[in-house]
Enzyme design. Structure first.
Site, PDB file in Angstrom:
ATOM      1  CE  LYS A 161       6.627 -10.553   5.132  1.00 10.35           C
ATOM      2  NZ  LYS A 161       5.926  -9.294   4.899  1.00 10.35           N
TER       3      LYS A 161
ATOM      4  CD  GLU B 237       9.981 -17.060   5.705  1.00 13.22           C
ATOM      5  OE1 GLU B 237      10.350 -16.581   6.797  1.00 13.22           O
ATOM      6  OE2 GLU B 237      10.023 -16.433   4.642  1.00 13.22           O
TER       7      GLU B 237
ATOM      8  CG  HIS C 193       7.316 -10.084  15.592  1.00 14.92           C
ATOM      9  ND1 HIS C 193       8.343 -10.998  15.587  1.00 14.92           N
ATOM     10  CD2 HIS C 193       6.248 -10.718  16.139  1.00 14.92           C
ATOM     11  CE1 HIS C 193       7.916 -12.137  16.104  1.00 14.92           C
ATOM     12  NE2 HIS C 193       6.654 -11.989  16.451  1.00 14.92           N
TER      13      HIS C 193
ATOM     14  NE  ARG D 190       8.065   1.054   4.103  1.00 14.30           N
ATOM     15  CZ  ARG D 190       8.776   0.800   5.193  1.00 14.30           C
ATOM     16  NH1 ARG D 190       9.792   1.586   5.508  1.00 14.30           N
ATOM     17  NH2 ARG D 190       8.497  -0.233   5.973  1.00 14.30           N
TER      18      ARG D 190
END
Length: 699
Positions: free
Chosen positions: A144, A228, A263, A320
């Site tokens: 990430k 973040e 999530h 993917r």
């Protein structure tokens, strides 16, 4: 706005990603593929491969030896025990099977090895086509923090945050203060919601970081986290991209995946509601730029967070095919697996950007074995009864299980994906609700009732979605089940007695529990008391048989039902249908058609008015041969019908062979238990039959 040429000249670090295009352009026809996966995605890939004449090879663990994907494949190979780390995650075993079977390519599906750059490298070294992006692209997007650096250089908007290597608490606290609370702590190598924590206040940061690090270490073997800015009321909007080795890259529009629990996505739709054409183009262009920045090839998804003011930020790229890809297929009328095969053969993309159009609206609901009332706790168990809405061009049931299969502790508890399409969002949502009403599962907890409540929620119907939708509306979404209506209870009692009548007609057995009931005879008035246990409540229903049942009535019966609340319900023209698993009747003047009513073990389950009710049956009431089976012509075990020796309407003698069934490599003769007439033969030659299913009804 996004200049790939400038990017390459600006930073030589990116040049190695760009070299994935314009090389080895000779078309290599693929005639056999190995699917390195299981469940619904393996079945999904096989379906397209078979339609294109491509042979398929399945791999399976010991737990999956009887799975649907194994039976669908042209060839199948055992690769290890149930645990994924000893089977589906063993790249060397899968490569060995590919070589032994002569498969030229490997489709990884999603999960397992689909985003494993080492496996993609291994395929290339062994001369096997990996149906996915180059390993460099997987590596670039697998981290990430690294992927965000690449996106920043490519000019793709990113969320303000800290992605540095210094993981000390003092640095993380300092960076969080700069960003401003609330912040989101995420595992650097994370996915699927693991290692993710929302922190509202500085005093909670340390606990959030430590918790995230522990989960990240356990899930990914890497404790690093990033920090973040957490956007309030954000939407999760992702863009489907596709690229080939000729330098072409397009997007196939967006999917809104905002409604999530833990999530993880639970319901998705395409296109996203309330998205302007201008914003759609901006997000699509940004997604294409992101793909080109890493020299992407194949199917991929660029995920964005969309704020309330329509600003959007790169979140991550999934290298993917996504679980939710069918809704994109529905609105674009394209087969994305077919696109993958073409790109893997070094063909150009089937369509250019200008040729791609949005047609109508599509929803996907993920049906899980889980308990929404226990914070969506995953469950396991046997699919004792499974019936689905009828698939069509506008309705897909993507699944890898059948009735009788087990939902195992070893793998994801998703049972199926229910996908619908219609001309607009309102019609598609109505279609989804109706389809959910026709999806019936007995044997374990599912989220179907929750999905029904979600699809009828006023805010969802209005398209007012965000990632916090479920927590915000938890009280209304988790409402307790409505009490069982008089009509539903009357239908349950009536269906139970109709099963008794069918039992009596099918077989007069002196050892049957019906022989001791006394007094209950067709065409004779009788008052009978039926007792049910519903959770902690005892329910008593008095049923009076008031006529019907003769040939002229076509097997229909009339009852007067008195409930324990004193209400009287008239049930007329009641009749069992569909292998005696549904009931149709007029109840107090209202017609109910094919209401599902199934007995499994000691429980009768009835599906009516959008609800699923379970009623425990006392042993003196339960029909012999229940578990959805009437009479004694039942399959002794799962198997395949090899021969049917009679026709519906034939008169047969007791002991006469009715059909042959192959099971456990042995042939079993199923014989008539009585003299009588063949009323139904539900299965044909070569059909697969599950354990304890009715093979024939003799009356």
């Amino acid at each position: 706005m996004f200049s790939l040429g400038k990017l390459v000249k600006k930073d030589a670090f990116f040049y190695r990603y760009i070299t994935n295009v314009n090389k080895d352009l000779k078309i290599k026809p693929i005639t056999k593929i190995l699917i390195a996966n299981r469940g619904e995605i393996a079945c999904r890939v096989m379906r397209t491969a078979k339609s294109k004449g491509v042979k398929t090879v399945a791999v399976y663990s010991e737990a999956d030896k009887n799975s649907l994907h194994v039976s669908m494949a042209d060839e199948s190979y055992l690769i290890g025990p149930a645990a994924a780390k000893e089977s589906y995650l063993c790249g060397n075993k899968i490569i060995d099977v590919a070589k032994r079977s002569g498969a030229q390519a490997i489709h990884p599906g999603y999960g397992f090895l689909s985003e494993n750059s080492d496996f993609a490298d291994l395929c290339e070294r062994e001369g096997i086509i990996f149906i996915g992006p180059p390993s460099d692209a997987i590596k670039a997007m697998g981290s990430k923090s690294a992927s965000k650096d690449i996106m920043i250089k490519a000019g793709v908007p990113t969320i303000p945050g800290y992605h540095g290597e210094d993981q000390s608490m003092s640095v993380l606290k300092s960076e969080a203060a700069k960003i401003g609370y609330p912040v989101l702590i995420k595992a650097v190598m994370g996915g699927g919601g693991k290692g993710m924590r929302i922190v509202e206040r500085e005093e909670d940061l340390e606990d959030g970081v430590e918790s995230s690090k522990r989960e990240a270490t356990a899930s990914f073997g890497d404790s690093r986290v990033l920090v973040e800015k957490y956007l309030v009321h954000p939407r999760h909007v992702e863009i489907q991209v596709f690229a080939d080795r000729h330098g072409n890259c397009v997007h196939l529009f967006e999917r809104d995946c905002s409604v999530q629990r833990r999530h993880q996505k639970i319901i998705e739709e395409a296109p996203a509601p309330h998205l302007s054409e201008e914003l759609r183009k901006k997000m699509g262009d940004a997604a294409v730029a992101a793909a080109k920045a890493v020299g992407y090839v194949g199917a991929g998804t660029v995920e964005f967070i969309l704020s309330a003011d329509n600003s959007f930020f790169f979140m991550e790229m999934n290298t993917r095919l996504q679980v939710e890809h069918p809704i994109t297929e529905m609105i674009t009328k394209q087969d994305l697996v077919e696109w993958q095969l073409k790109v893997a053969e070094s063909q150009t993309l089937p369509m250019e950007q200008e040729q791609l159009k949005i047609h109508g609206h599509s929803f996907e609901a993920r049906i899980y074995a889980e308990n929404p009332d226990s914070d969506f706790l995953p469950g396991t168990g046997k699919l004792a009864h499974l019936s689905t809405p009828t698939p069509s061009d506008t309705l897909r049931v993507e699944t890898g299980v059948r009735q009788g299969d087990e939902v195992s502790v070893y793998y994801d508890p998703m049972i199926a994906k229910l996908v619908v399409w219609d001309q607009d969002r309102e019609k598609a949502l109505r279609y989804l609700r109706n389809a959910l009403d026709e999806y019936h599962i007995i044997g374990l907890n599912t989220n179907i009732s929750f999905l029904k409540r979600l699809s009828t929620h006023p805010s969802f119907m209005a398209g007012e979605v965000e990632t916090g939708f479920i927590p915000i509306h938890r009280e209304s979404l988790m409402a307790p089940q409505a009490p069982m209506s008089d009509d539903s209870l009357a239908l349950a009692a009536t269906s139970l007695l109709l099963k008794e009548i069918t039992q009596q007609k099918s077989k007069e057995d002196p050892n049957s529990p019906w022989s001791s009931l006394g007094g209950f005879r067709i065409n004779h008035n009788l008052k009978k008391q039926v007792k049910f246990n519903q959770k902690d409540n005892k329910v008593v229903v008095n049923v009076e048989f008031i006529g019907g049942g003769g040939a002229a009535a076509n097997g229909k019966h009339n009852f007067k039902v008195t409930l324990d609340n004193g209400n009287v319900v008239e049930v007329l023209d009641a009749k069992l249908n569909q292998n005696n698993e549904t009931i149709s009747a007029h109840v107090n003047g209202r017609f109910y058609n094919n209401i599902k009513s199934v007995i499994v073990k000691d429980t009768l389950t009835i599906f009516n008015e959008g609800q699923q009710y379970q009623l425990d049956i006392p042993q003196d009431v339960k029909p012999k041969g229940a578990d959805g089976v009437l009479g004694s012509l039942v399959s002794p075990m799962p198997g395949k019908i090899t021969k049917v020796m009679v026709n519906v309407g034939d008169m047969v003698k007791k002991g006469q062979p009715i059909l042959l069934m192959e099971a456990m490599k042995m042939e079993h003769t199923i014989r008539s238990p009585i003299d009588g007439k063949v009323e139904s033969l539900p299965y044909n030659v070569n059909e697969i039959v599950e354990d304890k299913k009715t093979l024939a009804v003799i009356v």
